[in-house]
Design a protein around this motif. Sequence first.
Motif, short mmCIF file in Angstrom:
data_model
loop_
_atom_site.label_atom_id
_atom_site.label_comp_id
_atom_site.label_asym_id
_atom_site.label_seq_id
_atom_site.Cartn_x
_atom_site.Cartn_y
_atom_site.Cartn_z
N LEU A 127 7.99 27.06 -4.83
CA LEU A 127 7.96 28.12 -5.84
C LEU A 127 8.77 27.78 -7.08
CD1 LEU A 127 8.59 31.06 -3.34
CD2 LEU A 127 6.37 30.44 -4.37
N VAL A 128 9.93 27.18 -6.86
CA VAL A 128 10.84 26.80 -7.95
C VAL A 128 11.35 25.40 -7.66
CG1 VAL A 128 12.99 27.35 -9.17
CG2 VAL A 128 11.56 29.21 -8.27
N VAL A 129 11.31 24.54 -8.67
CA VAL A 129 11.83 23.18 -8.54
C VAL A 129 12.70 22.89 -9.75
CG1 VAL A 129 11.28 20.73 -8.35
CG2 VAL A 129 9.79 22.42 -7.25
N ASN A 130 13.96 22.54 -9.50
CA ASN A 130 14.92 22.22 -10.57
C ASN A 130 15.04 23.35 -11.59
OD1 ASN A 130 15.29 19.71 -9.33
ND2 ASN A 130 13.72 18.75 -10.59
N GLY A 131 15.02 24.59 -11.09
CA GLY A 131 15.23 25.75 -11.97
C GLY A 131 14.01 26.20 -12.75
N GLU A 132 12.84 25.63 -12.47
CA GLU A 132 11.62 26.01 -13.19
C GLU A 132 10.54 26.44 -12.20
OE1 GLU A 132 10.30 22.94 -15.77
OE2 GLU A 132 12.12 22.92 -16.98
N ALA A 133 9.71 27.40 -12.62
CA ALA A 133 8.61 27.85 -11.78
C ALA A 133 7.69 26.68 -11.46
CB ALA A 133 7.85 28.97 -12.47
N ALA A 134 7.39 26.48 -10.19
CA ALA A 134 6.59 25.34 -9.78
C ALA A 134 5.14 25.45 -10.24
CB ALA A 134 6.63 25.19 -8.26
N GLY A 135 4.69 26.65 -10.54
CA GLY A 135 3.30 26.82 -10.97
C GLY A 135 3.05 26.45 -12.40
N GLY A 136 4.10 26.18 -13.17
CA GLY A 136 3.92 25.81 -14.57
C GLY A 136 3.34 26.94 -15.40
N LYS A 137 2.60 26.61 -16.43
CA LYS A 137 2.07 27.58 -17.38
C LYS A 137 1.10 28.56 -16.74
CE LYS A 137 -0.53 27.87 -21.73
NZ LYS A 137 -1.19 27.08 -22.81
N TRP A 138 0.26 28.09 -15.82
CA TRP A 138 -0.82 28.92 -15.28
C TRP A 138 -0.46 29.63 -13.99
CZ3 TRP A 138 -3.99 29.56 -19.02
CH2 TRP A 138 -4.21 28.53 -19.95
N GLY A 139 0.65 29.30 -13.39
CA GLY A 139 1.06 30.00 -12.19
C GLY A 139 0.44 29.44 -10.92
N LEU A 140 0.95 29.93 -9.79
CA LEU A 140 0.47 29.49 -8.48
C LEU A 140 -0.60 30.41 -7.91
CD1 LEU A 140 3.93 28.60 -6.89
CD2 LEU A 140 2.13 26.97 -7.50
N GLY A 141 -0.70 31.62 -8.47
CA GLY A 141 -1.72 32.56 -8.00
C GLY A 141 -1.31 33.25 -6.72
N GLY A 142 -2.25 33.31 -5.79
CA GLY A 142 -2.02 34.01 -4.53
C GLY A 142 -2.41 35.47 -4.63
N GLY A 143 -2.75 36.06 -3.50
CA GLY A 143 -3.13 37.46 -3.44
C GLY A 143 -1.94 38.35 -3.17
N LEU A 144 -2.21 39.64 -3.00
CA LEU A 144 -1.16 40.61 -2.67
C LEU A 144 -1.02 40.67 -1.16
CD1 LEU A 144 -2.05 43.50 -5.15
CD2 LEU A 144 -0.30 41.72 -5.42
N ASN A 145 0.05 40.10 -0.63
CA ASN A 145 0.26 40.02 0.81
C ASN A 145 1.74 40.10 1.14
OD1 ASN A 145 -2.26 39.65 2.34
ND2 ASN A 145 -2.56 37.88 1.01
N PRO A 146 2.08 40.41 2.39
CA PRO A 146 3.48 40.27 2.82
C PRO A 146 3.90 38.83 2.63
CG PRO A 146 2.16 41.43 4.47
CD PRO A 146 1.20 40.86 3.49
#
Length: 370
Positions: free
Chosen positions: A266-285
């Motif tokens: 999710l986060v690597v070296n203080g930055e969001a791992a998904g970059g500009k477009w994000g990682l996505g994923g649905g609404l889940n626990p």
Amino acid sequence: MEAKKMNGGKVALRVAVCVITALLLVVFAVYGVMWILVHGPSTTARRLFVLSVKETSAGGFLADIYLNENEIAEILQTGEDKSGSEMDSSLISIPTKPDTPTPGSPADSSESLLDPDDSSPGKPDTAVTPPDDTNEADDGIQVIDIKGQTFHGKMMVITDPTRVFVGVPDSYGADSSGLTVAAMIEKYDCIAGTNAGGFYDPNGQGTGGIPDGMVIYEGELLWGDPNASFSIAGLDSNGLLHVGQMTGHQALEANIRYAASFGPALVVNGEAAGGKWGLGGGLNPRTAIGQRADGAILLLVINGRSIDSLGATLDDLSAIMLEHGAINATNLDGGSSSIMIMDGEYLTNSAYIFGERVVATAILVRKNEE
């Protein structure tokens, strides 16, 4: 007497017809709602529906009812992913003498509120407001309420990272079974824990006996091909959290003592791992683990699949971890496996209709010996 029997039979038949009719109406209503989500004007609703059901073991077929294979594949594609980036261990400073609260002293507790109007993945505007009823803690653990537009949950902050490890059941294999997180906590005489890595779970009927990826316990590779690469959450002998892709050989060479597999990072070296477009994923626990610059471990569990908390996306997790200072963080197994327990109390709700699931691994927190 014969007339009474006939009247009783007619009543029973009418009741059966009413029940069947009601069930059919419910089925058609649910089908209609899902059809609107998939074929309605909102592309966001369609994407969230597909991502949410495809992340479940038992409900993935629902997307196949409405969309073909190519349409689903297009939705499941994500943007830039930095989860393979090399970690910079110099960004984390593990304390040699953990700065834990003195017994009886209050620990700060705060409530996190994600701004629902921010649409940029990974870095929304946030506000932190101390609650009126601040809890006291004397065990080096702080529990924080987490709230967002579609979810609520808990974050546990463990000051001393060396107290955190991966718990395992007695054995693995087709004839073995995992343990619930509560049973793992009892087995190791710990104070707290969450679920950890994934496991073989056909149609949601898995027993936790066959882990996904690799499992490392006490520096030994208990499960997984040592030459295959997996997304891991690993803790080395110094308490440094390792996230991202790694083979079993690489993990052991990095002196990783405990590890479980799921991902993505999710986060690597203080930055969001998904970059500009994000990682996505649905609404889940969801369940996730991270680490701050001061070495403190962040354990996060989000409630989901309920009216008051639908669940969170992977980008929501990235945002929460960044807000709370995570330098590195990774997603763990979620859905009906997600649970957080501390001192015998369930801090989050299980989405499993039969109670608490058995799991292959758990993130556990040892009792404070100071």
